[in-house]
Design a protein around this motif. Sequence first.
Motif, PDB file in Angstrom:
ATOM      1  N   UNK A 103       2.552   2.765  -1.529  1.00 52.58           N
ATOM      2  CA  UNK A 103       2.893   2.034  -2.741  1.00 52.58           C
ATOM      3  C   UNK A 103       2.901   0.536  -2.426  1.00 52.58           C
ATOM      4  N   UNK A 104       2.873  -0.252  -3.477  1.00 52.37           N
ATOM      5  CA  UNK A 104       2.878  -1.702  -3.281  1.00 52.37           C
ATOM      6  C   UNK A 104       4.144  -2.112  -2.542  1.00 52.37           C
ATOM      7  N   UNK A 105       3.968  -2.891  -1.517  1.00 56.30           N
ATOM      8  CA  UNK A 105       5.120  -3.329  -0.738  1.00 56.30           C
ATOM      9  C   UNK A 105       4.898  -4.747  -0.265  1.00 56.30           C
ATOM     10  N   UNK A 106       5.868  -5.603  -0.537  1.00 54.14           N
ATOM     11  CA  UNK A 106       5.799  -6.947   0.003  1.00 54.14           C
ATOM     12  C   UNK A 106       6.600  -6.937   1.290  1.00 54.14           C
ATOM     13  N   UNK A 141       1.650  -8.689 -13.070  1.00 56.46           N
ATOM     14  CA  UNK A 141       1.756  -7.245 -12.826  1.00 56.46           C
ATOM     15  C   UNK A 141       3.235  -6.852 -12.773  1.00 56.46           C
ATOM     16  N   UNK A 142       3.570  -5.872 -13.564  1.00 56.47           N
ATOM     17  CA  UNK A 142       4.968  -5.457 -13.624  1.00 56.47           C
ATOM     18  C   UNK A 142       5.139  -4.161 -12.840  1.00 56.47           C
ATOM     19  N   UNK A 143       5.280  -4.311 -11.544  1.00 54.33           N
ATOM     20  CA  UNK A 143       5.361  -3.129 -10.677  1.00 54.33           C
ATOM     21  C   UNK A 143       6.613  -3.230  -9.805  1.00 54.33           C
ATOM     22  N   UNK A 144       7.324  -2.087  -9.681  1.00 56.49           N
ATOM     23  CA  UNK A 144       8.515  -2.081  -8.822  1.00 56.49           C
ATOM     24  C   UNK A 144       8.080  -1.948  -7.369  1.00 56.49           C
ATOM     25  N   UNK A 145       8.454  -2.901  -6.565  1.00 57.47           N
ATOM     26  CA  UNK A 145       8.033  -2.851  -5.163  1.00 57.47           C
ATOM     27  C   UNK A 145       9.223  -2.836  -4.203  1.00 57.47           C
ATOM     28  N   UNK A 195      -0.649  -3.364  -6.353  1.00 62.26           N
ATOM     29  CA  UNK A 195       0.151  -3.223  -7.574  1.00 62.26           C
ATOM     30  C   UNK A 195      -0.492  -2.210  -8.521  1.00 62.26           C
ATOM     31  N   UNK A 196      -1.800  -2.298  -8.669  1.00 59.78           N
ATOM     32  CA  UNK A 196      -2.500  -1.374  -9.573  1.00 59.78           C
ATOM     33  C   UNK A 196      -2.371   0.062  -9.062  1.00 59.78           C
ATOM     34  N   UNK A 197      -2.535   0.242  -7.754  1.00 61.76           N
ATOM     35  CA  UNK A 197      -2.387   1.592  -7.181  1.00 61.76           C
ATOM     36  C   UNK A 197      -0.999   2.150  -7.491  1.00 61.76           C
ATOM     37  N   UNK A 198       0.010   1.314  -7.340  1.00 60.22           N
ATOM     38  CA  UNK A 198       1.379   1.758  -7.591  1.00 60.22           C
ATOM     39  C   UNK A 198       1.561   2.107  -9.065  1.00 60.22           C
ATOM     40  N   UNK A 199       0.965   1.282  -9.912  1.00 66.52           N
ATOM     41  CA  UNK A 199       1.079   1.527 -11.344  1.00 66.52           C
ATOM     42  C   UNK A 199       0.445   2.876 -11.689  1.00 66.52           C
TER      43      UNK A 199
END
Lengths: 254, 584
Positions: free
Chosen positions: B93-96, B279-283, B171-175
Amino acid sequence: MIQVEALTKLYGDFVAVNQLTFSVQPGEVLGLVGPNGAGKTTTLRCLAGIIPPTRGTVRVGGYDLARDPIAAKKQLAFMTDEPRLFDYLTVGQHLNFVARIYQVVNWEEIATPLLEELEIADKRDKLPGELSRGMKQKLAIACGLLHSPRVIYFDEPLTGLDPLGIRRMKDSILKRARDGAAIILSSHLMHLVEQICSHILILKRGGKVIDGSIAEIRNRFSQESADNDLEEVFLRATAEPPPAPPVVTPPPPA
Amino acid sequence: MTTALFYLWQMSVRNRLVTRFKRLRQPKYLAGAIVGGLYFYFYFFRWMFLPHGSGHGPTPEASTPLDPTLRESIGALILFGIVLLAWIVPRKRAALAFTEAEIAFLFPAPISRSGLVHFKLLRSQASILFMAIFFALVSRGFRGDGRCLVFAAGWWIVLSTLNLHLLGASFVRTMLLDRGISHWMHRLFVIGLALAAFGAAAAWTVHSLPPLTDADLTGRSAIEQYLRQALVSGPLPYVLFPFRLVVRPYLAATGIAFLHALGPAALLLVAHYWWVIRSDVAFAEASLEASQKLAEKVAAVRAGNWQNANQQHKVKRPPFTLRPVGWPAVALLWKNLIAAGQGFTARLWIILLVSLTAMAVAMRGVLADGNWLAVAGMFTLAVGIWALLIGPQIVRQDFRQDLPQADVLKALPLRGWQVALGEILAPIVILTAIHWLLLTLAVVCLSLAQSLGKWNGLVWPIGIGTAMILPALNAISLLIPNAAVLLFPSWFQLGRDATQGIEATGQRLIFALGQFLAFAIALLPAALVFTLVLFAVKSFAGLALAVPAASAATAIVLAVEAGLGVLLLGWLFERFDVSAEQSP
């Protein structure tokens, strides 16, 4: 069992441990207490032969740690506050490794009940990376106890343990003492020291403030009040002298 | 809030620099910095003090540079490949990647999601800027006319856009994951789309191109010509168009061309920024996990455990049953062999097999006679020599791995020399086994090939002699870096104060030279004995007997040296003060 004479450790000009002399007999549990930076861990590391003292002697089970380190080290176990494990050895492999180092012939007979006592018997094939902090601590303890040491040092032994683990650890320390081991335990938890130690040694800035049995020390520091709490005793023993009152200059007359 | 985050970044960078300057007061860092500085100066910067036009740096452009259009197309194609992989390969998942301290302070703080993203982007700029300058110097060299800055700016645009794109893709993958679309489904979709697009493009291109003939492959210019045609024919120019825009500033030949290319590239960069920020994704959760892994990786690297920094440990079967009685130091060999087993993965064997096959095939092409056995023998021998030189730097299951656990080793009831021997045994065993295997292969191949003329009769004697020497030779070559680690632990990547930057480069250079010199000195007595025995035995028994005899004498000398080295290493270990090295 443990005899320490004028132990001193210097780091350059800094005195980490200063002229420390004490002894621990079989069956005794000595609580090594002191504020942060008092030199507790340095003392324990010197007693375990991990770092060389600058001056003084340490005898473990009758053997001089400097002159006969192998014989002395065979008698002891050191449980650090942060478990030091090999990332690539499983629980069982750690014990196998320790068994060979200490030549524990019947190690499997000892290891199985030991792991059960510490409640990690089902983790035998797990790597440290798969264990929780408390389980790692238990594994380090199992490794330390496998060769039935006669001298045991614990540095903050309850760190990371759950309540049941804490209870079992206390029972385990007391059991080893009853079996004749000489134990030194370093901790900031005064209630732990009060519950399981027979003696305490209070350190401050590397030097000994006081040592003796719990009862003796309580008596010495509770003469002026009826308060027998060990925590209070510790605070009094290590208290700094009160700061001088600020000099107040009277305002000049108007 | 943004100002607080900027303050955090600014102070972190400033304090890091100040710390690094302050530690130059210690001779080990000062020496490293001087040597590292000289190295960088001679490699990159000395051109600026030479007369104008007299040099172009370490990698001057080829005498016949590629056609600019072709270079741009190839650059765009590479970038396209990277972007495509970013959509297909990652599974997480998206991770910073925040540090643990940043997670602890920033995540519970009243900071918006975009604030965190901005902070992350700002922080990544430090490494992007460094990489841009480094790549510009490496790829184009330093030029006194200021073009280096243009190249660096070009690289900055490429790297920044790529960084934003990778983040946006994650982000898109996570979405998609949040909407119930699994990794495999989206991978299949992307791969299918890519294949369909490629198929169509290939068909279109082939249709619009003249068919490939032998004449198109006759030389570099013919190949370039055909490639240029392929990349500008059919739909490829349209597919690669946005990627061309990104690489164009870097490849611009003049300042004016750079300014012309800058506008569209900057527009793409801004579009990417807008995409990421919107992008509105929870990371947060994935970032937490990533930060823990990052911390473990950093700890592993700082503990000197470079090889294990990227890998998850797996349970490995012990190499042999360790009995509870016997020589205790064998326990260290057993332990380190298990550790070494972590490195021998299926992936490694596949890579080795493919590389060796490819290299052998390439060598066959070089040799005209096509004698496979001779080629295989010489190739194996070359790999063996390479392994002899590089092996001790790769197989590090000794003090270099275990020194962070020095307090555990110190508490063991073993003499210093026992610990030292136990520690270096595993790499000796591993390297000797590899060398013996390669040597056997080489000797068998060369003796069967019979292509060495008058040396054919000496293949086996030399092989046997080398086999005798190898264990002690490996021991000596391993003793040197291990002694260096114990003598100068803080010069290596150990403990919390791991060196980075120019000082680290300098320190490594000093040590490489020191180790080479120590190895050469250690070999001198052995070489002398070898020569004396060789000539003495040769005079009455011939060369075929003289070589093994001289090797045996040499092996004895080396073994004595290795034994003395182990005693010295043990003495160093006993004197090694853990507290002095670990104190901050």
